[in-house]
Design a protein around this motif. Structure first.
Motif, PDB file in Angstrom:
ATOM      1  N   ASP A   1       0.837  -1.201   0.000  1.00 39.76           N
ATOM      2  CA  ASP A   1       0.000   0.000   0.000  1.00 39.76           C
ATOM      3  C   ASP A   1       0.878   1.260   0.000  1.00 39.76           C
ATOM      4  OD1 ASP A   1      -1.966   1.849   0.262  1.00 39.76           O
ATOM      5  OD2 ASP A   1      -2.796   1.118   2.142  1.00 39.76           O
TER       6      ASP A   1
ATOM      7  N   TYR B   1      -0.598   4.563   1.500  1.00 33.36           N
ATOM      8  CA  TYR B   1      -0.623   4.682   2.959  1.00 33.36           C
ATOM      9  C   TYR B   1       0.777   5.012   3.479  1.00 33.36           C
ATOM     10  CZ  TYR B   1      -1.624   3.772   7.853  1.00 33.36           C
ATOM     11  OH  TYR B   1      -1.764   3.925   9.210  1.00 33.36           O
TER      12      TYR B   1
ATOM     13  N   SER C   1      -4.709  14.091   2.743  1.00 35.95           N
ATOM     14  CA  SER C   1      -3.764  13.158   3.378  1.00 35.95           C
ATOM     15  C   SER C   1      -2.340  13.310   2.836  1.00 35.95           C
ATOM     16  CB  SER C   1      -4.257  11.718   3.226  1.00 35.95           C
ATOM     17  OG  SER C   1      -4.538  11.435   1.884  1.00 35.95           O
TER      18      SER C   1
ATOM     19  N   VAL D   1      -5.988   9.898   9.061  1.00 37.39           N
ATOM     20  CA  VAL D   1      -5.886   8.583   8.432  1.00 37.39           C
ATOM     21  C   VAL D   1      -6.836   8.534   7.239  1.00 37.39           C
ATOM     22  CG1 VAL D   1      -7.591   7.430   9.925  1.00 37.39           C
ATOM     23  CG2 VAL D   1      -5.814   6.099   8.815  1.00 37.39           C
TER      24      VAL D   1
END
Lengths: 272, 235
Positions: A161, A164, B68, B93
């Motif tokens: 990922d 992320y 983000s 998040v």
């Protein structure tokens, strides 16, 4: 038994076997990330790009290892740099840069009119490893394994990922370039064993074989290491006893193990 | 000694500032002539729960990616808890859509949920027992505590969604950006996720949920809605 022990009376065989084990472990560990991060094509590109550096170093009387390392690193960073341009797709730069580098290598060979060592550069000669080569292989392997140990969790996240990873502040460019840098160095190590053309197989095939057998990352690395070492050792013995190309023998041993595992897995799926 | 991923020190939320404040945001993807977001203005108070409503391609995911830090703003400002982007990695998040994860990677559910703790660990530090406990607690909230050792490649779509939400909970962030968390999930997963969202709201956290479906029962779940169409804010 004598068949196995007899070659060990020679120092060059001892060096070759040691190099085989180290190279196998290195290619398996890094190759696992290459396979899981879908970088096999990049590995293929880097292996082909080492040629001009090796030829230039040979013609200038320098270290072939350093020449190969310089060429692969230039390619790795060249691919990364060109891929930043929106109009140059990543697969275009991966296809373009190494081909240009390979052509440059061939040009240098023809200009230098030295075809004598071309075969060893392209297809490797593990029996020709010197003590100096062995030290360099051990050094690169140690550095690469340390890098993998230090950045293990970040590399896993990069594979699964990347968004992320970036969102929590991991500098992805640095991690990607780091991986390319160590991939370039691993290619340099593999070149002595299997040559520029076949190194990618040593990186990719054992890891791909291991992936067929397990869903655990640590076990993939371990099994890939076993398959890679077995393949390289098979290449050493085939080369010693039959005077055949060690690089080709190593890659075919890798492929043989892959086919056996794939067939066994397919049979298991069918009958159970 | 900790080696944070971020060059800047993590900033604590400014108690007087809104959770999210966006002014004149323009953002787009490299190589595209038209911006994916054009002139978005928002102020989301701490503890609010808002739906971000729009059809596919409206700019919902793009807005989350800018907030983000995944996509740079071409113009405008984004402040999170009073700080600029990048100063509050721990507090934000982003729950991506399931398709953005490589589910074939050899990794267990617990390992994936533990990645939600990485932002606190930084470089060179492995997850500790405390991190595992937090991850397991998050998994229990989503009803997947028994899946810890299961490989992520063997999960159903609903289980995948719950694992990603468990990771978001494990990060213990104050601003949650959830991209279509209820899209294409089974009834059981939907009930569990709705219950967890209520718990997040009750805990005083700020939640933005991207959805293309906002009517009837959906409206009661949020404090309000922000509408996007073709990259522009329409309400």
């Amino acid at each position: 038994m004598n068949f196995i022990t007899e070659p060990f009376q020679y120092a060059f065989i001892q060096r070759a076997v040691l190099a085989a084990v180290i190279t196998g472990v290195l290619c398996a560990c890094l190759g696992t990330f290459v396979v899981l991060r879908r970088m096999s094509v990049v590995g293929h590109a880097l292996t082909h790009s080492a040629l001009p550096g090796m030829v230039a170093a040979y013609l200038l009387g320098g270290s072939i290892f350093i020449g190969a390392a310089a060429a692969t690193m230039i390619t790795a960073f060249g691919i990364g740099f060109l891929s930043k341009d929106d109009k140059v797709y990543e697969d275009t730069s991966v296809g373009m840069v190494p081909t240009v580098m390979f052509a440059l290598g061939v040009l240098l060979i023809s200009a230098g009119k030295s075809y004598r060592d071309l075969s060893a550069m392209l297809f490797g000669n593990i029996l020709g490893i010197t003590s100096g080569d062995l030290k360099l292989i051990a050094l690169i392997t140690g550095a690469t394994l340390l890098m993998l140990a230090f950045f293990y969790k970040e590399l896993k996240l990069l594979c699964i990922d990347p968004d992320y990873a970036k969102a929590i502040g991991i500098p992805l460019h640095m991690l990607r370039y780091g991986l390319l840098l160590f991939l370039a160095l691993t290619v340099v190590v593999g070149i002595q064993s299997v040559g520029t053309v076949l190194t990618n197989a040593l990186l990719v095939v054992p890891a791909a074989t291991a992936r067929l057998l397990t869903d655990r990352l640590g076990t993939v690395m371990l099994l890939a290491g076993v398959f890679a070492v077995l393949s390289v050792l098979a290449g050493v013995f085939v080369s010693y006893y039959f005077s055949l190309s060690s690089g080709a023998a190593i890659v075919l041993a890798c492929a043989l193990i892959f086919v056996c595992v794939w067939l066994a897995r397919a049979a298991k799926v069918k009958f159970y | 000694m900790k080696f944070s991923y971020c060059r800047h020190r993590h900033s604590s939320p400014d108690p007087k500032a809104p959770a999210l404040e966006i002014k004149g945001l323009i953002a787009g993807y490299p190589g595209e002539d038209r911006p994916a977001l054009n002139g978005v203005n928002l102020s989301v108070p701490v503890g609010a729960s808002l739906a971000l409503v729009g059809a596919n391609g409206a700019g919902k995911s793009t807005l989350f990616k800018v907030i983000s830090g995944l996509l740079p703003a071409q113009a405008g400002t984004v402040r999170i808890f009073g700080h600029h982007l990048g100063a509050c990695h721990q507090q934000v998040v982003y729950l991506p859509q399931r398709s953005e994860i490589d589910w074939h990677f050899p990794m267990s559910v617990l390992e994936l949920v533990l990645t939600g703790r990485y932002v606190y660990l930084g470089w060179f530090t492995r997850p500790q027992k405390k991190d595992s406990d937090i991850a397991l607690e998050s998994m229990a909230q989503l009803g997947i505590a028994d899946l810890g050792l299961k490989q992520i490649g063997k999960l159903s779509g609903g289980q995948q969604q719950r694992v990603l939400i468990a990771r978001a909970l494990a990060q213990n962030a104050d601003l949650l950006l959830l991209d279509e968390p209820l899209n294409a999930v089974d009834a059981r997963t939907r009930d569990t996720v709705e219950r967890v969202l209520e718990g997040i709201k009750a805990a005083g956290k700020t939640v933005l949920v991207a959805t293309h479906h906002y009517c009837g029962q959906e409206e009661g779940r949020y404090d309000g809605a922000i509408y996007l169409k073709d990259g522009e804010q329409i309400k």
